[in-house]
Design an enzyme around this catalytic site. Sequence first.
Site, PDB file in Angstrom:
ATOM      1  N   GLY A 111      -4.089  -2.577   5.388  1.00 22.40           N
ATOM      2  CA  GLY A 111      -4.296  -1.941   6.695  1.00 22.40           C
ATOM      3  C   GLY A 111      -5.731  -1.500   6.906  1.00 22.40           C
ATOM      4  N   CYS A 112      -6.327  -0.947   5.863  1.00 18.92           N
ATOM      5  CA  CYS A 112      -7.703  -0.446   5.971  1.00 18.92           C
ATOM      6  C   CYS A 112      -8.692  -1.594   6.158  1.00 18.92           C
ATOM      7  CB  CYS A 112      -8.058   0.382   4.739  1.00 18.92           C
ATOM      8  SG  CYS A 112      -6.985   1.838   4.588  1.00 18.92           S
TER       9      CYS A 112
END
Length: 147
Positions: free
Chosen positions: A36-37
Site C-alpha cells: 500500500g505504501c
Amino acid sequence: MPIPPEGSKAPDFTGLKDLKGKNIVLYFYPKDDTPGCTVEACGLRDSFKEIEKLKAVILGVSPDSAKSHDKFISKFKLPFTLLADEDKKICQAYGVWVEKSMYGKKYMGVARTTFIIDKNGKIAKVFEKVKPEGHNQEIIVFLKTLK
C-alpha cells in the site's frame, strides 16, 4: 493526541519552518516498501510535477529509519523528501500514531493520513483512512481549490 482539526495551526517540527510560504502535502504512511505504501508513494511520484506546479511540496513521514527511506527513495525514484520519525514525535503530534488491530492482535502503528498545510501554516485539509490508489488525484483536486 487527537488529529489536529482543519483550520488549526499545523504542529511544528524540524524542516517545517523552512517551508513557510508554501503549501505542504504532509503524508503519513506505515512502512517503506510495503504494497500500500509503495502504491501511494509511486502515485505521488507520478503526480510530482503537477503537484509542484500547484506550488506544493510533498513530505512523507513514517517511523522507518533514514537508511530505510534512502533505499525506498532509490528503488522507486521518489523525487520528494521522506522524514524518518523513529521516535514517533511527528506522528504523535499529528495524532496518527494509533492502536491498530490485525487478525485480532492489537499493536501501535501509523494511521495512513494526509494533511494539506497552507502557506500560512494552517491545516487546510485532512484526509483520514487514505486509500493508496488514486490518493494523488484527491490531493491535486484539493490543491487546485487553495488560493
